[in-house]
Design an enzyme around this catalytic site. Sequence first.
Site, PDB file in Angstrom:
ATOM      1  N   ARG A  93     -30.335 -29.127 -21.850  1.00 19.81           N
ATOM      2  CA  ARG A  93     -31.206 -27.967 -21.680  1.00 19.81           C
ATOM      3  C   ARG A  93     -30.538 -26.721 -22.233  1.00 19.81           C
ATOM      4  NH1 ARG A  93     -32.209 -27.827 -15.339  1.00 19.81           N
ATOM      5  NH2 ARG A  93     -34.078 -26.727 -16.023  1.00 19.81           N
ATOM      6  N   GLY A 102     -39.757 -21.016 -22.883  1.00 15.58           N
ATOM      7  CA  GLY A 102     -40.416 -21.804 -23.918  1.00 15.58           C
ATOM      8  C   GLY A 102     -39.863 -21.607 -25.312  1.00 15.58           C
ATOM      9  N   MET A 104     -36.747 -22.276 -26.428  1.00 11.65           N
ATOM     10  CA  MET A 104     -35.812 -23.275 -26.923  1.00 11.65           C
ATOM     11  C   MET A 104     -36.107 -24.598 -26.243  1.00 11.65           C
ATOM     12  SD  MET A 104     -32.715 -21.215 -28.027  1.00 11.65           S
ATOM     13  CE  MET A 104     -32.019 -20.075 -26.922  1.00 11.65           C
ATOM     14  N   ARG A 336     -34.841 -18.499 -11.333  1.00 15.40           N
ATOM     15  CA  ARG A 336     -34.588 -17.231 -12.026  1.00 15.40           C
ATOM     16  C   ARG A 336     -35.468 -16.175 -11.378  1.00 15.40           C
ATOM     17  NH1 ARG A 336     -37.549 -19.595 -17.294  1.00 15.40           N
ATOM     18  NH2 ARG A 336     -39.568 -19.860 -16.329  1.00 15.40           N
ATOM     19  N   HIS A 452     -47.519 -21.768 -20.309  1.00 14.29           N
ATOM     20  CA  HIS A 452     -46.963 -20.833 -21.280  1.00 14.29           C
ATOM     21  C   HIS A 452     -47.856 -19.593 -21.426  1.00 14.29           C
ATOM     22  CE1 HIS A 452     -46.415 -19.320 -25.440  1.00 14.29           C
ATOM     23  NE2 HIS A 452     -45.134 -19.486 -25.144  1.00 14.29           N
ATOM     24  N   ARG A 558     -54.308  21.066 -26.112  1.00 15.02           N
ATOM     25  CA  ARG A 558     -54.701  21.299 -27.505  1.00 15.02           C
ATOM     26  C   ARG A 558     -56.065  21.961 -27.533  1.00 15.02           C
ATOM     27  NH1 ARG A 558     -53.569  15.207 -28.909  1.00 15.02           N
ATOM     28  NH2 ARG A 558     -54.745  15.233 -26.976  1.00 15.02           N
ATOM     29  N   ARG A 614     -51.631  25.342 -26.659  1.00 13.81           N
ATOM     30  CA  ARG A 614     -51.182  25.391 -28.040  1.00 13.81           C
ATOM     31  C   ARG A 614     -52.295  25.965 -28.896  1.00 13.81           C
ATOM     32  NH1 ARG A 614     -50.050  19.958 -31.212  1.00 13.81           N
ATOM     33  NH2 ARG A 614     -52.314  19.939 -31.293  1.00 13.81           N
ATOM     34  N   SER A 752     -41.012  23.608 -26.990  1.00 10.41           N
ATOM     35  CA  SER A 752     -41.593  22.326 -26.600  1.00 10.41           C
ATOM     36  C   SER A 752     -41.422  21.386 -27.790  1.00 10.41           C
ATOM     37  CB  SER A 752     -43.061  22.489 -26.237  1.00 10.41           C
ATOM     38  OG  SER A 752     -43.592  21.237 -25.860  1.00 10.41           O
ATOM     39  N   GLY A 754     -42.200  18.714 -30.127  1.00 11.82           N
ATOM     40  CA  GLY A 754     -43.343  17.890 -30.522  1.00 11.82           C
ATOM     41  C   GLY A 754     -42.777  16.676 -31.231  1.00 11.82           C
ATOM     42  N   THR A 755     -42.462  15.654 -30.464  1.00  8.57           N
ATOM     43  CA  THR A 755     -41.723  14.539 -31.066  1.00  8.57           C
ATOM     44  C   THR A 755     -42.593  13.669 -31.967  1.00  8.57           C
ATOM     45  OG1 THR A 755     -42.054  13.284 -29.039  1.00  8.57           O
ATOM     46  CG2 THR A 755     -39.963  14.440 -29.288  1.00  8.57           C
ATOM     47  N   ASN A 756     -43.915  13.822 -31.896  1.00  9.93           N
ATOM     48  CA  ASN A 756     -44.746  13.062 -32.842  1.00  9.93           C
ATOM     49  C   ASN A 756     -44.464  13.532 -34.270  1.00  9.93           C
ATOM     50  OD1 ASN A 756     -45.864  11.889 -30.637  1.00  9.93           O
ATOM     51  ND2 ASN A 756     -47.854  12.881 -30.826  1.00  9.93           N
ATOM     52  N   ASP A 757     -44.652  14.840 -34.487  1.00 12.97           N
ATOM     53  CA  ASP A 757     -44.408  15.361 -35.830  1.00 12.97           C
ATOM     54  C   ASP A 757     -42.932  15.313 -36.179  1.00 12.97           C
ATOM     55  OD1 ASP A 757     -46.730  15.936 -37.282  1.00 12.97           O
ATOM     56  OD2 ASP A 757     -47.191  17.601 -35.941  1.00 12.97           O
ATOM     57  N   TYR A 838     -38.520  19.669 -18.665  1.00 11.53           N
ATOM     58  CA  TYR A 838     -39.682  18.856 -18.319  1.00 11.53           C
ATOM     59  C   TYR A 838     -40.123  17.988 -19.482  1.00 11.53           C
ATOM     60  CZ  TYR A 838     -42.561  22.221 -20.902  1.00 11.53           C
ATOM     61  OH  TYR A 838     -43.091  23.000 -21.884  1.00 11.53           O
TER      62      TYR A 838
HETATM   63  P1  ADP Z   1     -37.337 -24.440 -20.082  1.00 14.40           P
HETATM   64  O1  ADP Z   1     -36.210 -23.583 -20.503  1.00 14.40           O
HETATM   65  O2  ADP Z   1     -38.410 -24.539 -21.081  1.00 14.40           O
HETATM   66  O3  ADP Z   1     -37.795 -24.108 -18.702  1.00 14.40           O
HETATM   67  P2  ADP Z   1     -35.967 -26.698 -18.924  1.00 14.40           P
HETATM   68  O4  ADP Z   1     -34.586 -26.932 -19.376  1.00 14.40           O
HETATM   69  O5  ADP Z   1     -36.122 -26.059 -17.628  1.00 14.40           O
HETATM   70  O6  ADP Z   1     -36.737 -25.921 -20.070  1.00 14.40           O
HETATM   71  O7  ADP Z   1     -36.677 -28.100 -18.980  1.00 14.40           O
HETATM   72  C1  ADP Z   1     -38.048 -28.291 -18.991  1.00 14.40           C
HETATM   73  C2  ADP Z   1     -38.456 -29.192 -17.882  1.00 14.40           C
HETATM   74  O8  ADP Z   1     -37.752 -30.401 -17.896  1.00 14.40           O
HETATM   75  C3  ADP Z   1     -38.186 -28.560 -16.549  1.00 14.40           C
HETATM   76  O9  ADP Z   1     -39.390 -28.027 -16.059  1.00 14.40           O
HETATM   77  C4  ADP Z   1     -37.698 -29.639 -15.659  1.00 14.40           C
HETATM   78  O10 ADP Z   1     -38.689 -29.970 -14.727  1.00 14.40           O
HETATM   79  C5  ADP Z   1     -37.458 -30.823 -16.571  1.00 14.40           C
HETATM   80  N1  ADP Z   1     -36.062 -31.201 -16.455  1.00 14.40           N
HETATM   81  C6  ADP Z   1     -35.006 -30.605 -16.994  1.00 14.40           C
HETATM   82  N2  ADP Z   1     -33.857 -31.180 -16.596  1.00 14.40           N
HETATM   83  C7  ADP Z   1     -34.213 -32.187 -15.764  1.00 14.40           C
HETATM   84  C8  ADP Z   1     -33.467 -33.153 -15.011  1.00 14.40           C
HETATM   85  N3  ADP Z   1     -32.153 -33.184 -15.022  1.00 14.40           N
HETATM   86  N4  ADP Z   1     -34.175 -34.022 -14.279  1.00 14.40           N
HETATM   87  C9  ADP Z   1     -35.519 -33.961 -14.255  1.00 14.40           C
HETATM   88  N5  ADP Z   1     -36.265 -33.104 -14.936  1.00 14.40           N
HETATM   89  C10 ADP Z   1     -35.624 -32.208 -15.690  1.00 14.40           C
HETATM   90 MG    MG Z   2     -47.769  18.533 -34.190  1.00 14.01          MG
HETATM   91 MG    MG Z   3     -37.389 -24.541 -17.014  1.00 11.83          MG
END
Ligand code: ADP
Ligand code: MG
Ligand code: MG
Length: 866
Positions: A93, A102, A104, A336, A452, A558, A614, A752, A754-757, A838
């Site tokens: 991962r 999503g 990588m 996270r 996503h 204005r 103005r 004042s 006028g950062t646009n201009d 201001y």
């Molecule tokens: P992303 O960064 O896209 O969230 P993840 O690395 O979390 O990717 O992986 C995508 C999915 O794969 C996760 O939602 C997780 O459920 C599943 N996954 C990842 N590692 C494992 C694992 N060791 N066992 C079971 N499922 C996994």
């Molecule tokens: Mg102006």
């Molecule tokens: Mg994940």
Amino acid sequence: MAKRVYLLSEARGLSRDLLGGKGFGLAEMAAAGLPVPPAFIVTTEACRQYLRTGEVPGLWEEVRAGMAALEGLAGKPFGRGEGKTPPLLVSVRSGAPVSMPGMMDTVLNLGLTLEGVEALARATGNPRFAWDSFRRLLAMYGEVVLGERAEVFEGMLSALKAERGAGTDAELGPEDLEELAYRYLRHLEARGTPFPLDPWAQLQGAIEAVFKSWQNPRARTYRRIYGIPEDLGTAVVVQAMVFGNLGEDSGTGVGFTRNPATGEKGLYGEYLRNAQGEDVVAGVRTPEPLERLKGYAPGLYEELLQVAERLERHFRDMQDFEFTVERGRLYLLQTRSGKRTAQAAVRIAVEMAEEGLISREEAVMRVEANALPGLLRPSVDRDKAPKPFLKGLPASPGAAVGHAAFTNEAVERFHAQGLPAILVRPETTPEDITGMYLAKGILTARGGLTSHAAVVARGLGVPAVVGAEAMRVFPDEGKALVDGVEVREGDLLTLDGGTGEVYLGAVPLVEAAGEALLEKLLSWAEPHRRLGVRANADTPEDARRARAFGAEGIGLCRTEHMFFQEDRIPWVRRLILAETPEEEAEALERLFHFQKEDFKEILLAMDGLPVTVRLLDPPLHEFLPPLEELARRAEEGDEEAGRLLRRAEALKEVNPMLGFRGVRLLLLRPGIFRMQLKALLEAARELKEAGHDPRPEVMVPLVADPKEVERARALAEELFLEYGPIPFGTMIETPRAALLAAEIAPLVDFFSFGTNDLTQMAFGLSRDDAGKFLPRYVEEGLFPFDPTERLDEKGVGRLLRMAAEEGRKANPRLKLGLCGEHGGEAGSVRFVADLLDYTSASPFRVLTARLAAAQAGLARGTPEPA
Ligand code: ADP
Ligand code: MG
Ligand code: MG
């Protein structure tokens, strides 16, 4: 040599920069005693070195040692089954220090070989599961590591289903999946990228592919849009697999410790029975709400509630976590800080402070000030709306009206024409990021609230409805079908991301009501704010609205729009045509009365607070009808049109932005100057006589030289003799004015900016034309952001700082303000928070400016009184 591979148990205390967000979260969870499958982390440092030099000496030995430790912890040998013991399989991962959902790719079930499949089937007694795991590995590895397109694997799967007469994947038996796996193997062999039937080769290939994925175009685009540095690199997590697809007592899900749309406290999320994680995230199958677990798995639900509680206490923020249940046992796979809407951000911050989880100051710092206007996003006016023709899940709040667009390119086409677009897709993938970014709304047929589309839309603040399953989308044909109703590209749609409802045509919207929670947050923020916040407002309605949002006056009123109103424009045109002093005087006299009434209304709306007016800024020809129209009317015998046409031709400028406008016009047509200032002074006098407290200030635009200011001041003083003085200031919006600030400052009471201009002239670009190239500049990474949206600190900011400091030195009583669009952009506000007195923002961004200014105060430490 520095260590580059860490077991979770060794990683505690190491930084997120080194471990990546995913690795860091896993290490923290493991340390907190939460159930996490064993894993090791390859650091971001290894990735950076790999991308620099193409190799990392000694890395594979370290990886082997890490794997040996995993084998010990999991009690299974990597890739090889032994008797009743199934082989250890892992996921590989990616995880950057900053969350990039999503962007990588992850490879699951890694380590399987033909012998491994047999061993897995034997050990689990489930050959279907074993072959299913293998064909998934082949497709994922084939795509992520070997570079084949995902559709090729999907196509082969569909073909097999067709041959077998199977409607769904579930109807395929173990032999079918075995057949599919062999077809995949043969296909990869034939295209010259054979699948490595050796676990270690797989592992090395996958780790290198994750390293390289840091550079893929999707990841680059994402980093550009979110301003993530290019040189962080990604860590790699290698983790023992747990299986959510082992039957009905298994599954996989996503949870939020609070509702990411509303912020409401409570477990919230989705679960997919008998499935592997990818199925949820990819939005291919629509999962069920976690709530339902209460019914058939109450023990699991209870366990998840406790997990949520512990995660919040540990991380002190709303968490978005991924989990898998293998035969009734819960494993946490990721956590996270959860993305959230502006509404949710405010609610969560306030409630966490009230629960004592964080301090009030932390609460203030946690809300992204630029997102506040999203709180004020409109919704569909239910009373005026017809019946919705389609319903999906409310994924990102706010209502949007726009033209149906089925591809990125279509969204871009509408955008280029200045038309709003609604991106309509079966589901979205990271490839759709450009379209999602530019669309006013997003609508998908598949996927849940954590798909996503939903996650990205919330991050971007774009209203979205997802999982509208009654819709079928045919992007290639540019159409969608809903119960026999056809929607074609360009058709108008309205969607409400707060309710999930979708309407045909443009439906009336209503503005959002103010938020009590936001007021509470701002009441905690205010003591830390030193910078004043005013509004840019030209009308009494705008002034009242801004005041309701807490504006402490008007920083830019204005006057030109007052000239454009229907009953005045004939007099403006007479003024332009006037050939004798008498004619000019008559036109000015009429306009004087209009202006006076306008000023009275605005001063009244801001009673007791400063209102900076103005004087006329645009060139006169802007008040004339277009040349073509005049020419046509003149041809038809309209005499006045003929006269206007000749005037218009005489006034025409090649480059009006740099033409006869602003102070240049005011000094050479002093009648206009006197009329406007007198209207302002007299409006104030009348209000004062009626017992009010008007606080007018007057400001001249576009000066480039102290002489201009001196002359303008002299004109103003004539009227001050009669009415008494009011603050007199100048805009600083030409680079030359900024350079000569020390000479200009003694002549005025305030600057004042006028950062646009100032931005346009500093960069030598015009905002009206920059749309053609600035977005590309940002996309190409030439500029980190669009300087017309966010103040360029390096260049324009330097002019501003210099003018502010030198101006103050030359005139210690000088007041300093900012009134460009930047005045309501959080980053720009923070930049000027210590520099100016201001900032002035459009009414909806007054809240943003107030919060950002307070955050600047908190970040600096002790607030100073203004
Ligand atoms: P992303 O960064 O896209 O969230 P993840 O690395 O979390 O990717 O992986 C995508 C999915 O794969 C996760 O939602 C997780 O459920 C599943 N996954 C990842 N590692 C494992 C694992 N060791 N066992 C079971 N499922 C996994
Ligand atoms: Mg102006
Ligand atoms: Mg994940």
